[in-house]
Design a protein around this motif. Structure first.
Motif, PDB file in Angstrom:
ATOM      1  N   ARG A   1       0.837  -1.212   0.000  1.00 29.37           N
ATOM      2  CA  ARG A   1       0.000   0.000   0.000  1.00 29.37           C
ATOM      3  C   ARG A   1       0.860   1.245   0.000  1.00 29.37           C
ATOM      4  O   ARG A   1       0.592   2.207  -0.750  1.00 29.37           O
TER       5      ARG A   1
ATOM      6  N   GLY B   1      -1.527   2.383  -2.826  1.00 26.43           N
ATOM      7  CA  GLY B   1      -2.774   1.616  -2.726  1.00 26.43           C
ATOM      8  C   GLY B   1      -3.226   0.969  -4.015  1.00 26.43           C
ATOM      9  O   GLY B   1      -4.286   0.337  -4.059  1.00 26.43           O
TER      10      GLY B   1
ATOM     11  N   LYS C   1      -3.150  -4.328  -4.103  1.00 25.38           N
ATOM     12  CA  LYS C   1      -3.854  -4.737  -2.880  1.00 25.38           C
ATOM     13  C   LYS C   1      -3.564  -6.200  -2.565  1.00 25.38           C
ATOM     14  O   LYS C   1      -3.408  -7.030  -3.465  1.00 25.38           O
TER      15      LYS C   1
END
Length: 404
Positions: free
Chosen positions: A232, A237, A240
């Motif tokens: 992340r 981000g 995942k």
């Protein structure tokens, strides 16, 4: 066996025409265990067997039969048994013994999946019992926190003696070729396999790395939040970590809940095998973080085979069998023990080289198709059980008095 007034061949055809009947028992495994429920029992029902399945069924996690057809469901009977947990195992063993004593005469085969069920059947005359050996039980004792250290070595010796006792009396199936070293005779090997899809998908546009399977410290659960956090932070981000699987202790449960709340990973908990495997389609990579323990050392992690089958590049710790398969098939990357930084770096390497990642997935799919496809290996399992039925029938016939 000769009966006046009847054609022997006609009589045997009538015997052969009735559905074969099997009693399948576990008190340790989750009733939805992929090897037991989605592979072996599914194959038996589709072959026309009548199956009585005795397991620690739970209302909280019901056993769904959506993958079965109406005819298969009619031939399935479910029996609830207590679960063997930690030191609380006696009630489950006694319940299983009572069940076998009561039910064995109604079935052609009794198939057990737990070594403690050997003790539960002690003294019972069960010539048609089959033990499916899933793991190195003596080696696995090193991971059992409920067993005091002082007892682990003597209990391990007792387990080895029980294995030799069982080998002389029952039919054994082995989940791993290496398990053969523990036994004196040759036994049929039915590896952990998966129904391999006919094709694979390219990595998804949304980067997603998957961990599939039970969650525990011995399986590397303590690394997952760190790996998810690093991905992340380093990708903003965009990459995942998705974790699919149940926990069996409070520490792992709290670890997953906290990491999920912090957005370090997505924890989906337990999903039925068909739903869990569907989540593999299009994943960037699949993680296998098993530690170097005696039980794991001689085993092929099922998740590694599943990742390959679904065309997902594998990132694995250097367990001998997993590393050998990944390196031989050029189907992924091998990382060090307890090295979340190395795992995260491997994921980012694959994310930066999508074409090579896709080719790894295709090579893994070809390897799984050739060596681990349950559509083919299920025939080995079914043939061995049918052979047991044949041997049991022959014993019964020899025991019958003949009539002139």
């Amino acid at each position: 066996m000769n009966i006046p007034g009847l054609e022997a061949t006609g009589l045997m055809e009538a015997i052969d025409d009735r559905p074969r009947r099997i009693l399948v028992i576990t008190v340790v495994h989750d009733p939805r265990d992929s090897r037991i429920w989605f592979r072996q029992i599914d194959a038996l029902l589709r072959r026309g067997w009548q199956v009585s399945y005795a397991a620690p069924l739970s209302d909280e996690r019901p056993l769904t039969t959506d993958h079965l057809g109406p005819e298969e469901r009619q031939r399935l009977r479910l029996i609830r048994l207590p679960r063997a947990r930690g030191r609380n195992r006696l009630r489950a063993a006694l319940s299983a013994r009572s069940l076998v004593r009561r039910e064995q005469g109604r079935h052609d085969v009794v198939l057990i999946h737990d070594p403690e069920l050997l003790a539960a059947t002690w003294g019972l005359q069960i010539p048609h019992l089959v033990w499916d050996v899933h793991e190195d039980t003596a080696g696995a004792l090193a991971q059992k926190s409920w067993l005091p250290n002082v007892l682990r070595e003597p209990v391990a010796r007792a387990v080895r003696q029980a294995e030799r006792w069982a080998e002389e009396r029952f039919t054994l199936l082995l989940a791993e070729t290496d398990y053969q070293q523990r036994f004196r005779k040759a036994h049929t090997v039915v590896p952990n396999a998966v129904v391999v899809p006919g094709d694979v998908l390219a990595p998804a546009s949304e980067d997603r790395v998957v961990y599939l399977g039970s969650i525990s410290e011995a399986r590397g659960s303590h690394q997952l939040p760190q790996i998810g956090r690093m991905l992340r932070e380093r990708t903003g981000g965009s990459v995942k970590l998705e974790v699919i699987g149940p926990t069996y202790d409070e520490q792992s449960t709290e670890l997953m809940r906290s990491a999920h709340a912090d957005n370090d990973l997505i924890w989906r908990g337990f999903l039925p095998a068909d739903q869990a495997l569907a989540r593999l389609h299009g994943a960037l990579a699949g993680l296998s973080l098993l530690q170097d323990t005696p039980n794991f050392r001689s085993s092929m992690p099922t998740k590694v085979v599943e990742y390959c089958a679904y065309g997902v590049p594998v990132i694995t710790t250097p367990l001998p069998r997993a590393a050998q398969l990944v390196e031989r098939g050029r189907a992924g990357l091998v990382v060090g023990w307890d090295s979340p930084h190395e795992v995260a770096a491997a994921v980012l390497e694959l994310a930066a080289a999508k074409r090579e990642a896709a080719e790894m997935g295709r090579r893994g799919h070809r390897l799984a198709t050739a060596e681990y496809d349950w559509s083919r290996l299920s025939q080995r399992f079914l043939s061995e059980l049918e052979s047991v039925v044949g041997r049991s029938t022959a014993r019964v016939e020899r025991a019958q008095p003949s009539h002139a």
